[in-house]
Scaffold this active site. Structure first.
Site, PDB file in Angstrom:
ATOM      1  N   LYS A   1     -29.597  72.372  -4.906  1.00  0.00           N
ATOM      2  CA  LYS A   1     -29.156  71.022  -5.285  1.00  0.00           C
ATOM      3  C   LYS A   1     -27.844  70.692  -4.596  1.00  0.00           C
ATOM      4  O   LYS A   1     -26.946  71.528  -4.540  1.00  0.00           O
ATOM      5  CB  LYS A   1     -29.000  70.919  -6.800  1.00  0.00           C
ATOM      6  CG  LYS A   1     -28.856  69.480  -7.286  1.00  0.00           C
ATOM      7  CD  LYS A   1     -29.129  69.383  -8.774  1.00  0.00           C
ATOM      8  CE  LYS A   1     -27.962  69.823  -9.601  1.00  0.00           C
ATOM      9  NZ  LYS A   1     -28.285  69.844 -11.043  1.00  0.00           N
TER      10      LYS A   1
ATOM     11  N   LYS B   1     -24.602  67.814  -4.225  1.00  0.00           N
ATOM     12  CA  LYS B   1     -23.900  66.701  -4.855  1.00  0.00           C
ATOM     13  C   LYS B   1     -23.824  65.523  -3.886  1.00  0.00           C
ATOM     14  O   LYS B   1     -23.575  65.701  -2.685  1.00  0.00           O
ATOM     15  CB  LYS B   1     -22.484  67.126  -5.251  1.00  0.00           C
ATOM     16  CG  LYS B   1     -22.449  68.231  -6.295  1.00  0.00           C
ATOM     17  CD  LYS B   1     -23.022  67.771  -7.629  1.00  0.00           C
ATOM     18  CE  LYS B   1     -22.918  68.864  -8.678  1.00  0.00           C
ATOM     19  NZ  LYS B   1     -23.466  68.441  -9.971  1.00  0.00           N
TER      20      LYS B   1
ATOM     21  N   ASP C   1     -27.635  65.172  -6.835  1.00  0.00           N
ATOM     22  CA  ASP C   1     -27.000  64.839  -8.109  1.00  0.00           C
ATOM     23  C   ASP C   1     -25.812  63.924  -7.855  1.00  0.00           C
ATOM     24  O   ASP C   1     -24.856  64.321  -7.182  1.00  0.00           O
ATOM     25  CB  ASP C   1     -26.537  66.145  -8.772  1.00  0.00           C
ATOM     26  CG  ASP C   1     -25.959  65.930 -10.163  1.00  0.00           C
ATOM     27  OD1 ASP C   1     -25.850  64.766 -10.592  1.00  0.00           O
ATOM     28  OD2 ASP C   1     -25.626  66.939 -10.808  1.00  0.00           O
TER      29      ASP C   1
ATOM     30  N   ASN D   1     -23.959  62.487 -10.334  1.00  0.00           N
ATOM     31  CA  ASN D   1     -22.975  62.587 -11.431  1.00  0.00           C
ATOM     32  C   ASN D   1     -22.441  61.211 -11.875  1.00  0.00           C
ATOM     33  O   ASN D   1     -21.225  61.009 -11.989  1.00  0.00           O
ATOM     34  CB  ASN D   1     -21.826  63.516 -11.037  1.00  0.00           C
ATOM     35  CG  ASN D   1     -22.277  64.967 -10.978  1.00  0.00           C
ATOM     36  OD1 ASN D   1     -22.594  65.464  -9.897  1.00  0.00           O
ATOM     37  ND2 ASN D   1     -22.349  65.646 -12.112  1.00  0.00           N
TER      38      ASN D   1
ATOM     39  N   GLU E   1     -30.602  62.930  -9.530  1.00  0.00           N
ATOM     40  CA  GLU E   1     -30.034  63.248 -10.846  1.00  0.00           C
ATOM     41  C   GLU E   1     -28.834  62.371 -11.156  1.00  0.00           C
ATOM     42  O   GLU E   1     -27.977  62.154 -10.300  1.00  0.00           O
ATOM     43  CB  GLU E   1     -29.630  64.730 -10.815  1.00  0.00           C
ATOM     44  CG  GLU E   1     -28.993  65.234 -12.094  1.00  0.00           C
ATOM     45  CD  GLU E   1     -28.842  66.762 -12.050  1.00  0.00           C
ATOM     46  OE1 GLU E   1     -29.719  67.449 -11.466  1.00  0.00           O
ATOM     47  OE2 GLU E   1     -27.843  67.262 -12.582  1.00  0.00           O
TER      48      GLU E   1
ATOM     49  N   GLU F   1     -27.840  65.842 -18.987  1.00  0.00           N
ATOM     50  CA  GLU F   1     -26.683  66.672 -19.299  1.00  0.00           C
ATOM     51  C   GLU F   1     -25.604  65.893 -20.036  1.00  0.00           C
ATOM     52  O   GLU F   1     -24.718  66.498 -20.640  1.00  0.00           O
ATOM     53  CB  GLU F   1     -26.112  67.307 -18.028  1.00  0.00           C
ATOM     54  CG  GLU F   1     -25.516  66.322 -17.059  1.00  0.00           C
ATOM     55  CD  GLU F   1     -25.013  67.003 -15.787  1.00  0.00           C
ATOM     56  OE1 GLU F   1     -25.809  67.103 -14.839  1.00  0.00           O
ATOM     57  OE2 GLU F   1     -23.855  67.421 -15.741  1.00  0.00           O
TER      58      GLU F   1
ATOM     59  N   HIS G   1     -30.073  71.441 -17.888  1.00  0.00           N
ATOM     60  CA  HIS G   1     -28.757  71.617 -17.272  1.00  0.00           C
ATOM     61  C   HIS G   1     -28.138  72.867 -17.893  1.00  0.00           C
ATOM     62  O   HIS G   1     -28.184  73.059 -19.107  1.00  0.00           O
ATOM     63  CB  HIS G   1     -27.901  70.393 -17.583  1.00  0.00           C
ATOM     64  CG  HIS G   1     -26.471  70.531 -17.168  1.00  0.00           C
ATOM     65  ND1 HIS G   1     -25.473  70.887 -18.058  1.00  0.00           N
ATOM     66  CD2 HIS G   1     -25.871  70.352 -15.974  1.00  0.00           C
ATOM     67  CE1 HIS G   1     -24.329  70.913 -17.417  1.00  0.00           C
ATOM     68  NE2 HIS G   1     -24.526  70.597 -16.158  1.00  0.00           N
TER      69      HIS G   1
HETATM   70 MG    MG Z   1     -25.787  67.337 -12.889  1.00  0.00          MG
END
Ligand code: MG
Length: 374
Positions: free
Chosen positions: A169, A171, A200, A202, A226, A252, A302
């Protein structure tokens, strides 16, 4: 007078464990991982352990248990987990923290009670829950951070593939979407064929940016997107999901059964990442996993617990496609029985309990003192 085991002692403390290297995502830059812990002992000499995993507020979680939950537990039957959960959930704390601090503190206690129950049964928790999978696939999150240069990103993810991981994964959600997409493309080019990439964000994007990003990421064949949006934006995730073929993963930062139900009802999620350290423990995690499975969704938690408890939950409830947990190895040295992962595959333990016990040496090394800044 029954023979049920009575709760005699509730103790909290918190560990602040240094990370192997500083990391950044779209929200935070951090050097330490905090593990607030609760240990619950009964009059038959057993102890169960629950914990959470946070960047801050570990002292608040421990204080909530010490001041509010521990007095409710004293002298109670430790096997009455559902009854105790209801009483703690519906205590007056409900008014000030229905999700977040009080709910996560309840989760720490609940996980300790499940650990205790499995120890009393002489079974690893995954077997007590039904024991569907002996081995779990893991996907690796610990190399795709935003603060890494492209060269670091490529060398780290290639090292993961070399070590046996089939999925990694990365970011995204940095200052520049074009740069995000370029980093994903370059890593994809460098990885061996057959290694999948998930991304991801976030919570970094607004709806317009997320739509644009999702189209670009779908073209690159990314496995899932994500947390593209704020975790309370149910309608935004539903809209994004209907406009783009990329699976949407989240959970998460979704803290309750009711909040997950809203996402499921709105067709706003594909991969349910419910985290036992953010919802109210094993009890609520199981309810949410069953909700997800009944709606044909994939449950891939998560790993705020560093996989220790989640390995039991995923193996126990049978989350398929395949059964998988996130590999996030920060502070594994904190645990008495750290997870066993080789070639990207996690093998379930045989020892009784939920693998949540803290190693005594870890407590000596990393227990936070009251005088330390939070
Ligand atoms: Mg995450």
């Amino acid at each position: 007078m029954s023979d049920w085991p009575k709760i005699e002692r509730v103790e909290t403390y918190t560990l602040r464990v240094p990370l192997r290297r500083p990391i950044s995502d779209a929200l935070y830059h951090r050097t330490h991982w905090h593990i607030p812990v609760v240990e619950i002992s009964t009059d038959d000499g057993l102890t169960g352990t629950g914990y959470s995993g946070v960047w801050a507020g570990d002292d608040l979680l421990c204080a909530t248990i010490d001041r509010y939950l521990a007095p409710m537990l004293a002298g109670r039957d430790a096997t009455a987990i559902g009854e105790l959960w209801d009483q703690m959930y519906w205590s007056p704390l409900h008014w000030v923290a229905r999700a977040g601090v009080a709910h996560m503190a309840l989760g720490m206690v609940d996980t300790a009670l499940w650990d205790l129950a499995a120890r009393r049964a002489g079974l690893p928790l995954w077997r007590m829950l039904g024991g569907r999978h002996r081995r779990l696939e893991t996907y690796n999150t610990d190399g795709g951070w935003l603060n890494f240069s492209l060269d670091e990103l490529i060398s780290d993810t290639c090292a993961m593939a070399e070590a046996g991981w089939k999925r990694v994964k990365l970011k995204v959600g940095g200052d520049n979407l074009a740069s995000d997409l370029e980093r994903v493309r370059r890593v994809q080019e460098a990885l061996p064929a057959g290694v999948g990439i998930m991304v991801d964000a976030n919570q970094a994007w607004d709806r317009v940016t997320a739509r644009t990003a999702a189209r670009g990421l779908a073209d690159l064949g990314v496995g899932w997107l994500e947390e593209p949006l704020h975790p309370d934006d149910v309608a935004g995730h539903a809209e994004l999901r209907s406009a783009c073929p990329l699976p949407v993963a989240l959970g998460e930062n979704v803290y309750s059964l009711e909040a997950f139900t809203a996402f499921v009802r709105a067709d706003a999620v594909d991969v349910v990442q419910v985290d036992v350290t953010r919802v109210a423990g094993v009890t609520e995690w199981l309810r949410i996993a069953h909700l997800a499975q009944a709606n044909g969704l994939w449950v891939v938690p998560h790993a705020g617990d560093m996989m220790q408890v989640h390995q039991h939950l995923v193996a126990g409830v049978g989350a398929a496609k395949p059964a998988m947990v996130e590999y996030l190895p920060w502070g594994l040295e904190a645990f008495a029985e750290p997870v066993h992962v080789a070639d990207g595959v996690l093998t379930l333990p045989d020892a009784p309990g939920a693998s949540s016990a803290i190693a005594p040496e870890a407590r000596r090394r990393w227990e936070a003192r009251e005088s330390e800044p939070r």
